[in-house]
Scaffold this motif. Structure first.
Motif, PDB file in Angstrom:
ATOM      1  N   ASP A   1     -24.816  75.044  16.820  1.00 50.90           N
ATOM      2  CA  ASP A   1     -24.346  74.330  15.632  1.00 50.90           C
ATOM      3  C   ASP A   1     -22.973  73.720  15.891  1.00 50.90           C
ATOM      4  O   ASP A   1     -22.660  72.636  15.387  1.00 50.90           O
TER       5      ASP A   1
ATOM      6  N   ILE B 157     -23.278  70.351  17.603  1.00 49.19           N
ATOM      7  CA  ILE B 157     -23.712  69.315  16.670  1.00 49.19           C
ATOM      8  C   ILE B 157     -22.554  68.887  15.771  1.00 49.19           C
ATOM      9  O   ILE B 157     -22.374  67.691  15.496  1.00 49.19           O
ATOM     10  N   GLU B 158     -21.743  69.842  15.343  1.00 49.91           N
ATOM     11  CA  GLU B 158     -20.590  69.501  14.506  1.00 49.91           C
ATOM     12  C   GLU B 158     -19.566  68.688  15.293  1.00 49.91           C
ATOM     13  O   GLU B 158     -18.976  67.732  14.778  1.00 49.91           O
ATOM     14  N   GLN B 159     -19.327  69.062  16.546  1.00 47.73           N
ATOM     15  CA  GLN B 159     -18.403  68.293  17.375  1.00 47.73           C
ATOM     16  C   GLN B 159     -18.900  66.866  17.576  1.00 47.73           C
ATOM     17  O   GLN B 159     -18.109  65.919  17.629  1.00 47.73           O
ATOM     18  N   ALA B 160     -20.213  66.716  17.703  1.00 50.75           N
ATOM     19  CA  ALA B 160     -20.780  65.387  17.911  1.00 50.75           C
ATOM     20  C   ALA B 160     -20.556  64.461  16.725  1.00 50.75           C
ATOM     21  O   ALA B 160     -20.573  63.236  16.876  1.00 50.75           O
ATOM     22  N   LYS B 161     -20.329  65.025  15.558  1.00 49.81           N
ATOM     23  CA  LYS B 161     -20.126  64.219  14.345  1.00 49.81           C
ATOM     24  C   LYS B 161     -18.680  63.729  14.204  1.00 49.81           C
ATOM     25  O   LYS B 161     -18.405  62.890  13.339  1.00 49.81           O
ATOM     26  N   GLN B 162     -17.785  64.238  15.027  1.00 47.69           N
ATOM     27  CA  GLN B 162     -16.380  63.864  14.899  1.00 47.69           C
ATOM     28  C   GLN B 162     -16.170  62.404  15.307  1.00 47.69           C
ATOM     29  O   GLN B 162     -16.893  61.867  16.145  1.00 47.69           O
TER      30      GLN B 162
ATOM     31  N   HIS C  38     -18.767  65.373  23.361  1.00 41.23           N
ATOM     32  CA  HIS C  38     -20.009  65.266  22.593  1.00 41.23           C
ATOM     33  C   HIS C  38     -19.937  64.157  21.547  1.00 41.23           C
ATOM     34  O   HIS C  38     -20.940  63.507  21.251  1.00 41.23           O
ATOM     35  N   ALA C  39     -18.757  63.943  20.971  1.00 38.80           N
ATOM     36  CA  ALA C  39     -18.611  62.884  19.962  1.00 38.80           C
ATOM     37  C   ALA C  39     -18.853  61.517  20.577  1.00 38.80           C
ATOM     38  O   ALA C  39     -19.454  60.635  19.944  1.00 38.80           O
TER      39      ALA C  39
ATOM     40  N   ALA D 131     -22.746  61.227  21.541  1.00 39.89           N
ATOM     41  CA  ALA D 131     -23.606  61.052  20.374  1.00 39.89           C
ATOM     42  C   ALA D 131     -23.582  59.614  19.865  1.00 39.89           C
ATOM     43  O   ALA D 131     -24.563  59.140  19.272  1.00 39.89           O
ATOM     44  N   LYS D 132     -22.487  58.919  20.088  1.00 40.06           N
ATOM     45  CA  LYS D 132     -22.343  57.550  19.579  1.00 40.06           C
ATOM     46  C   LYS D 132     -22.704  56.500  20.623  1.00 40.06           C
ATOM     47  O   LYS D 132     -22.662  55.296  20.330  1.00 40.06           O
TER      48      LYS D 132
ATOM     49  N   VAL E 154     -27.808  65.905  21.066  1.00 42.27           N
ATOM     50  CA  VAL E 154     -27.189  65.037  20.049  1.00 42.27           C
ATOM     51  C   VAL E 154     -27.989  63.753  19.848  1.00 42.27           C
ATOM     52  O   VAL E 154     -27.540  62.839  19.153  1.00 42.27           O
TER      53      VAL E 154
END
Length: 373
Positions: free
Chosen positions: A182, A185-190, A270-271, A274-275, A298
Motif C-alpha cells: 500500500d 501505491i501511495e508514493q506513486a500518487k505523489q 514510483h511517482a 506511475a506518471k 503502479v
C-alpha cells in the motif's frame, strides 16, 4: 545497538540500488508484526542516498571493519552483545562467508540465512575476477551448506548460484523480493516536480537504476533516438552512478538534450514511473529486476531485455510485458514504438501477489522459524 533486536540484516555497506530498498521493505514489514530488526554494515557509505531512507524504528549500526580479521571479530563482538534470533546476509560474496565463520567462533545459536540478490556467474564476489574464481567460489562450495537456509530472489539466480559454487539446487529456496505494498501505491500518487509530466501530449519513456555498465542505459538512449526520429517522445532516466558523465555526453552527441533528462537519484521514483507512459529496462543481467515489478504495480507497461535471469520471471515470460533480446537495438526501438502507439492495458493484479511485502515476509518467517507476533 538495540539489545532486544530479533533479526539482523548484515551487509557490506549501503549502496544506491534495489537491494537496499528490499531490506528496508522487509525490515519494515517485520516491524509492523512486532519483530525488531537492525541493519549492520561493515563500513558506512556516506555517499549512499539510502542512508536517509532507513525506516523509522529500524536500527543501523556500523562495525567500522575494513579487513577480513576486523570483520570477523567485530561482527562476533556485535552478535555477542545483541544476541539476535536470526541473521540474514544481504550481500553476495565474502560477507556471507564471514557470517558462517563467525557463528562457529562465537558460540552463539542463531538462525543463519544467506540471501542472494546478485547473479553470481556475472557479478564478482570481490573487486577482481580472480577473487571469485580462486577464493570465493571454492570457499562457498564448502561453507554455504553450513547456513541454515540459502535463499535466492529468482529461480534463475538460484540455479546460477548452485552451478557456480557446486551445491545441490534443491538446497536453495526462491523467494521473490517484497516490493508491492500500500505504501508503494501511495508514493506513486505523489506529485513530481518536472514540467514534462504536466504535458500529456508527448509520451514519456522512463528508465530507473544505477548508472553502471550492467544497466546498459546507452542502449536505451540509442533506441530512444530512433523512436524520437519517428514520433514525439521524451525519455527520463532516474539514478546515479559511474556512467553519468558518459551518458550525458552521449545525449549531447546525439542531439537529444531537449528530449532526454537524466534526473539523478530521487527518493520516490514510483511517482515518476506511475506518471510515465512506458518503463524500459535495458540491462545486460539482473537477478530479479525490481523496477519491472514496481512499474507493473503502479500500472505502467514494461519493456525489458530478456537477460539472465529476472525479467522473464517478473514478466511471466512475456505475458505481463514485452521481452527483447539483450543488446538488440532494433528490437528495443521497435518495441518502444509499438508500445507508445498501442498503449498496452495494465496486467491482472493477482500476478503481483507473490511480490507483496506481506506474502514475502510470511515466506521468510517460515524459513527463519520465527513467529509473527
Amino acid at each position: 545497538m538495540d539489545p532486544a533486536v530479533d533479526i539482523i540484516f548484515y551487509t557490506r555497506q549501503l549502496h544506491n540500488g534495489g537491494v537496499d530498498r528490499v531490506v528496508f521493505n522487509l525490515a519494515g514489514e517485520f516491524l509492523r508484526r512486532g519483530i525488531k530488526s537492525s541493519i549492520v554494515v561493515d563500513v558506512d557509505n556516506p555517499h549512499s542516498p539510502f542512508r536517509t531512507l532507513i525506516p523509522e524504528g529500524i536500527g543501523y549500526d556500523v562495525l567500522e571493519a575494513r579487513g577480513p580479521i576486523a570483520r570477523l571479530f567485530k561482527l562476533r563482538s556485535y552478535l555477542r552483545k545483541s544476541r539476535p534470533s536470526a541473521v540474514m546476509c544481504a550481500s553476495f560474496g565474502f560477507p556471507n562467508l564471514y557470517a558462517i565463520v563467525v557463528r562457529w567462533i562465537s558460540g552463539l545459536r542463531f538462525h543463519l540465512m544467506l540471501t542472494e540478490h546478485c547473479f553470481p556467474s556475472v557479478d564478482r564476489a570481490g573487486p577482481k575476477p580472480w577473487q571469485s574464481r580462486y577464493w570465493f567460489f571454492p570457499l562457498a562450495h564448502y561453507l554455504y551448506p553450513f547456513a541454515d537456509r540459502i535463499v535466492a530472489v529468482s529461480k534463475g539466480t538460484a540455479l546460477d548460484l548452485a552451478k557456480v559454487i557446486g551445491i545441490d539446487p534443491k538446497s536453495i529456496s526462491c523467494i521473490y523480493n517484497p516490493l508491492v505494498s500500500d505504501g508503494l501505491i501511495e508514493q506513486a500518487k505523489q506529485p513530481v516536480d518536472h514540467p514534462w509530466f504536466a504535458d500529456d501530449t508527448v509520451p514519456i519513456v522512463i528508465g530507473v537504476g544505477r548508472l553502471e555498465p550492467q544497466k546498459n542505459f546507452s542502449l536505451l538512449i540509442r533506441a530512444f533516438a530512433r523512436v524520437r526520429a519517428q514520433m514525439p517522445a521524451r525519455l527520463v532516466i532516474l539514478g546515479d552512478g559511474s556512467e553519468r558523465d558518459m551518458l550525458r555526453n552521449l545525449v549531447a552527441d546525439m542531439d537529444l538534450g531537449g528530449d532526454v533528462a537524466l534526473l539523478g537519484f530521487v527518493p520516490n521514483p514510483h511517482a515518476y514511473v506511475a506518471k510515465a507512459d512506458l518503463m524500459v529496462l535495458s540491462s545486460d543481467f539482473e537477478s530479479l529486476a525490481n523496477v519491472v515489478i514496481e512499474a507493473l504495480a503502479v500500472g505502467t507497461p514494461v519493456i525489458a531485455t530478456d537477460c539472465p535471469s529476472g525479467p522473464a520471471e517478473a514478466l511471466n515470460h512475456g505475458q505481463c510485458g514485452t521481452l527483447v533480446p539483450v543488446g538488440d537495438l532494433d528490437r528495443m526501438s521497435t518495441a518502444i514504438l509499438e508500445a507508445l502507439r498501442e498503449r498496452p492495458a495494465p496486467i491482472a493484479r493477482d500476478w503481483l501477489d507473490q511480490f507483496s511485502e506481506r506474502e514475502v515476509a510470511d515466506r521468510y518467517l517460515d524459513l527463519l522459524a520465527l513467529d509473527a507476533r
